[in-house]
Design an enzyme around this catalytic site. Structure first.
Site, short mmCIF file in Angstrom:
data_model
loop_
_atom_site.label_atom_id
_atom_site.label_comp_id
_atom_site.label_asym_id
_atom_site.label_seq_id
_atom_site.Cartn_x
_atom_site.Cartn_y
_atom_site.Cartn_z
N SER A 1 -10.38 6.69 -6.23
CA SER A 1 -9.54 5.72 -6.96
C SER A 1 -8.98 4.62 -6.07
O SER A 1 -8.71 3.52 -6.53
CB SER A 1 -8.40 6.45 -7.68
OG SER A 1 -7.64 7.22 -6.77
N LYS B 1 -6.26 -0.11 -9.88
CA LYS B 1 -5.15 -0.67 -10.65
C LYS B 1 -5.37 -2.14 -11.03
O LYS B 1 -4.87 -2.60 -12.04
CB LYS B 1 -3.83 -0.51 -9.90
CG LYS B 1 -3.30 0.91 -9.97
CD LYS B 1 -1.84 0.97 -9.58
CE LYS B 1 -1.26 2.35 -9.85
NZ LYS B 1 -1.73 3.34 -8.85
N GLU C 1 7.00 -2.89 -13.55
CA GLU C 1 7.79 -1.96 -12.75
C GLU C 1 6.86 -1.38 -11.71
O GLU C 1 5.65 -1.34 -11.91
CB GLU C 1 8.35 -0.84 -13.63
CG GLU C 1 7.39 0.34 -13.84
CD GLU C 1 6.11 0.02 -14.59
OE1 GLU C 1 6.10 -0.98 -15.35
OE2 GLU C 1 5.12 0.76 -14.42
C1 LIG Z 1 -1.65 4.68 -8.92
C2 LIG Z 1 -2.79 5.39 -8.34
C3 LIG Z 1 -3.29 6.60 -8.89
C4 LIG Z 1 -2.63 7.30 -10.06
O1 LIG Z 1 -2.59 6.59 -11.25
P1 LIG Z 1 -3.56 6.89 -12.47
O2 LIG Z 1 -3.00 6.08 -13.57
O3 LIG Z 1 -3.50 8.37 -12.75
O4 LIG Z 1 -4.93 6.48 -12.08
C5 LIG Z 1 -4.41 7.17 -8.33
N1 LIG Z 1 -5.02 6.64 -7.24
C6 LIG Z 1 -4.58 5.50 -6.68
C7 LIG Z 1 -5.29 4.97 -5.49
C8 LIG Z 1 -3.44 4.84 -7.20
O5 LIG Z 1 -3.01 3.71 -6.62
#
Ligand SMILES: *Cc1c(COP(=O)(O)O)cnc(C)c1O
Length: 411
Positions: free
Chosen positions: A390, A101, A123
């Site tokens: 992610s 993010k 938000e």
């Molecule tokens: C917010 C988040 C997601 C989901 O958001 P995307 O916009 O689909 O990437 C996935 N993995 C993590 C670790 C997150 O913090």
């Protein structure tokens, strides 16, 4: 020339079009009062994409602050355990603040500063986007206020405190369901009122044009690095890419750079929750239909009257009623397939990868890993899979302990 500066010129895709539409999806369905702000943002972003100073500054912070490039890790024990294709993890969990993010938050706050804005708003639901935005605002010295539902604030106390430590004001929203969608409404209201000095940082590839485009461009670095890294490590392109899909930013960030490579398969994994039944999941493509939410046309979980349905996922970051419009388009044209993983499957993958690789994955990322567990064993050992890690799971260990341990062992 930086990678970013060349990116918009090498854009081969005919979308989004001038109206911000991805085929039948996307667009800009907002009150008239927001149009000038969105147009100003679109212009500023186009200028920044071509501005070598902006691109250089972004690259500088990516390298020295975020910690990019993030590694591409060969998960040897996970691979051995599954007994099929070779599995690599793209380590966005090692980025500053522990997830992808920050890529988008940093890019947008830098853009806001270039636009002369003095104030950032955002938000947040689970608090991860709020923390990333608060971090970028702190780094670049801009005032920051984050809207958050009071129900979410109660559930995510640690992230509320993190944001406050970072110098951000967290504004409680107690209307409606007291969660993310109410926080979005309040943030938009603020933006309409204070648009002259304020930039609204949207956290994923959703919302009215140009947000899905801006967020994708700031997340493309994931796939650009992964492509170079897999060429270095394997001397060829991967066979399959897997990423979880909440709004869709980490997945499109990994996938985009490979879209033209027809032999690279891509799988987005949504949250199947406890069952694909109303209010028990967040698998928009499995249980939803085309509809509008948050200023864009996409797939939405809604009832027969078009009312937005409640959603559920063990993972807060995937727990949302709609998905970014570019995903709806790429699914419609058959380029990306979308599957889902259930809460229990994600929790199993969460434990398996922790034990085998010494990496505690975010529960969101665990959905992508759960899908790898399903498909990798039947793949050939000569094949290569990249899973997008992610984020890291430190934020989730408290919740996981409550779910996995008997109450008497949980203290
Ligand atoms: C917010 C988040 C997601 C989901 O958001 P995307 O916009 O689909 O990437 C996935 N993995 C993590 C670790 C997150 O913090």
């Amino acid at each position: 020339m930086s990678e970013h500066a060349t990116s918009s010129k090498t854009q081969k895709h005919p979308y989004p079009d001038a109206k911000g539409r991805y085929g039948d999806f996307g667009g800009r369905y907002v009150p008239e009062t927001l149009m000038p702000a969105l147009q100003e943002l679109e212009k500023a972003f186009e200028t920044a994409q071509e501005d070598p100073v902006f691109q250089e500054t972004l690259r500088h912070y990516e390298a020295t602050y975020v910690g990019r490039p993030t590694p591409l890790f060969f998960a040897e024990r996970f691979t051995e355990h599954l007994g099929g294709a070779k599995v690599y993890f793209k380590r966005e969990d090692l980025a500053h603040t522990g997830a992808h993010k920050i890529n988008n938050a940093l890019g947008q706050v830098l853009l806001a500063k270039k636009m002369g804005k003095k104030r950032i708003i955002a938000e947040t639901g689970a608090g991860q986007h709020g923390v990333a935005t608060a971090t970028a605002a702190s780094l670049l010295g801009l005032e920051c206020e984050v809207y958050m539902g009071t129900a979410d604030m109660e559930r995510q106390k640690l992230n509320v405190f993190r944001m406050r430590l970072l110098g951000t004001k967290v504004i409680p929203v107690s209307s409606g369901s007291k969660t993310l969608k109410d926080a979005i409404n309040e943030a938009l209201r603020d933006w309409v009122t204070n648009v002259g000095e304020t930039h609204y940082v949207l956290g994923t590839v959703h919302g009215p044009h140009p947000y899905p485009l801006i967020c994708r461009e700031f997340q493309r670095i994931i796939g650009r690095e992964a492509r170079r890294q897999i060429m270095e490590q394997e001397g060829r392109l991967p066979d399959t890419l897997i990423a979880c899909v909440g709004g869709g930013s980490n997945s499109i960030g990994l996938f985009f750079e490979f879209l033209e490579d027809k032999d690279v398969k891509m799988i987005g994994v949504e949250a199947g929750g406890t069952a694909i039944e109303p209010e028990k999941h967040a698998a928009r493509f499995a249980g939803g239909s085309p509809g509008m939410l948050q200023g864009a046309m996409s797939y939405v979980l809604q009832d027969a009257d078009g009312q937005i349905q409640a959603t559920h996922s063990v993972s807060a970051g995937l727990d949302y009623a709609s998905v970014g419009p570019e995903h709806a388009y790429l699914r419609a044209v058959g380029r990306i397939s979308y599957e889902y993983a259930m809460d229990g499957e994600a929790l199993d993958a969460f434990q398996l990868v922790s034990r085998l690789e010494g990496i505690i994955p975010a529960l969101e990322s665990s959905h992508a890993l759960a899908h790898a567990v399903k498909i990798v064993p039947s793949m050939d050992p000569s094949e290569v899979v990249i899973v997008n890690m992610s984020g890291r799971g430190d934020k989730d260990v408290d919740q996981a302990a409550r779910l996995l341990l008997p109450e008497e062992d949980w203290a």
